[in-house]
Write a protein that holds these residues in place. Structure first.
Motif, short mmCIF file in Angstrom:
data_model
loop_
_atom_site.label_atom_id
_atom_site.label_comp_id
_atom_site.label_asym_id
_atom_site.label_seq_id
_atom_site.Cartn_x
_atom_site.Cartn_y
_atom_site.Cartn_z
N SER A 82 44.22 38.43 32.36
CA SER A 82 44.25 38.62 30.91
C SER A 82 43.35 39.74 30.38
O SER A 82 43.40 40.05 29.19
CB SER A 82 43.81 37.33 30.23
OG SER A 82 42.43 37.08 30.48
N GLY A 83 42.50 40.32 31.24
CA GLY A 83 41.55 41.31 30.75
C GLY A 83 40.29 40.69 30.17
O GLY A 83 39.44 41.38 29.61
N ASN A 84 40.16 39.37 30.31
CA ASN A 84 38.98 38.64 29.81
C ASN A 84 38.61 37.62 30.88
O ASN A 84 39.46 36.83 31.30
CB ASN A 84 39.33 37.95 28.49
CG ASN A 84 38.15 37.26 27.86
OD1 ASN A 84 37.28 36.71 28.53
ND2 ASN A 84 38.12 37.26 26.53
N PRO A 85 37.35 37.59 31.33
CA PRO A 85 36.97 36.67 32.41
C PRO A 85 36.86 35.20 31.98
O PRO A 85 36.84 34.32 32.84
CB PRO A 85 35.61 37.19 32.86
CG PRO A 85 35.05 37.86 31.65
CD PRO A 85 36.22 38.44 30.92
N PRO A 140 25.60 30.00 36.04
CA PRO A 140 25.61 31.19 35.20
C PRO A 140 24.85 30.96 33.89
O PRO A 140 24.89 29.87 33.32
CB PRO A 140 27.09 31.42 34.89
CG PRO A 140 27.84 30.55 35.83
CD PRO A 140 26.94 29.44 36.24
N ARG A 141 24.15 32.01 33.44
CA ARG A 141 23.48 31.94 32.14
C ARG A 141 23.56 33.30 31.48
O ARG A 141 23.39 34.34 32.13
CB ARG A 141 22.04 31.48 32.27
CG ARG A 141 21.12 32.46 32.92
CD ARG A 141 19.69 31.92 33.05
NE ARG A 141 18.85 32.94 33.61
CZ ARG A 141 17.87 33.55 32.96
NH1 ARG A 141 17.56 33.19 31.74
NH2 ARG A 141 17.15 34.48 33.54
N LEU A 145 34.86 27.01 32.35
CA LEU A 145 33.82 27.96 32.78
C LEU A 145 32.79 28.15 31.68
O LEU A 145 33.16 28.20 30.50
CB LEU A 145 34.43 29.32 33.11
CG LEU A 145 35.37 29.39 34.30
CD1 LEU A 145 36.03 30.75 34.36
CD2 LEU A 145 34.61 29.11 35.58
N PRO A 146 31.52 28.32 32.04
CA PRO A 146 30.54 28.70 31.03
C PRO A 146 30.99 30.02 30.38
O PRO A 146 31.51 30.91 31.06
CB PRO A 146 29.24 28.89 31.81
CG PRO A 146 29.42 28.07 33.05
CD PRO A 146 30.90 28.14 33.36
#
Length: 141
Positions: A96-99, A124-125, A104-105
């Protein structure tokens, strides 16, 4: 003087455990990648996501360039439920071009506040302004 203070080399400071590695990472990877991310956002308005990978390798080997790839490819020692769900983020980005995605955080866009998603042993932070003061000392990207 500013660099000595930022790297813990001023009187009373505490340098990082591996100063040579810290300098090499800042000069070769961290600061240039932050520079490129900022340029993409500022000049092109291109949505940009930046990350820092801080998970030791197998058997406690230090983080090196490419350490993250085993998590993306799902190799041994990088289970899907590990603190670094990189494979899911990368698959979402390819799709989509967005992670970002369900479960997911949130990974904030780099944007004006220079957000970075840091992958740590605790998961992840999101942080803003990663090594801003150190990278500002550089004359070149």
């Amino acid at each position: 003087a500013a660099a000595r203070a930022l790297f813990g080399l001023a009187p009373g400071g505490t340098p990082p455990q591996d100063l040579a590695l810290k300098l090499a990472n800042d000069l070769t990877f961290r600061c240039p990648s932050l520079h490129v991310a900022a340029l993409r956002e500022a000049m092109r308005g291109a949505p940009t996501w930046h990350y820092q990978f801080d998970l030791d390798g197998p058997d406690g080997a230090p983080v090196t360039h490419g350490s993250d790839i085993r998590f993306v490819l799902g190799e041994a020692g990088a289970a899907p439920d590990s603190p670094a769900p990189l494979a899911a983020y990368w698959a979402n980005f390819a799709r989509s071009g967005n992670p970002n995605g369900a479960g997911l955080p949130r990974w904030p866009r780099f944007g004006d506040t220079a957000h970075t998603l840091e992958f740590t042993p605790q998961g992840p932070r999101a942080i803003a302004g990663l090594e801003r003061d150190i990278c500002a000392l550089r004359k070149a990207p």
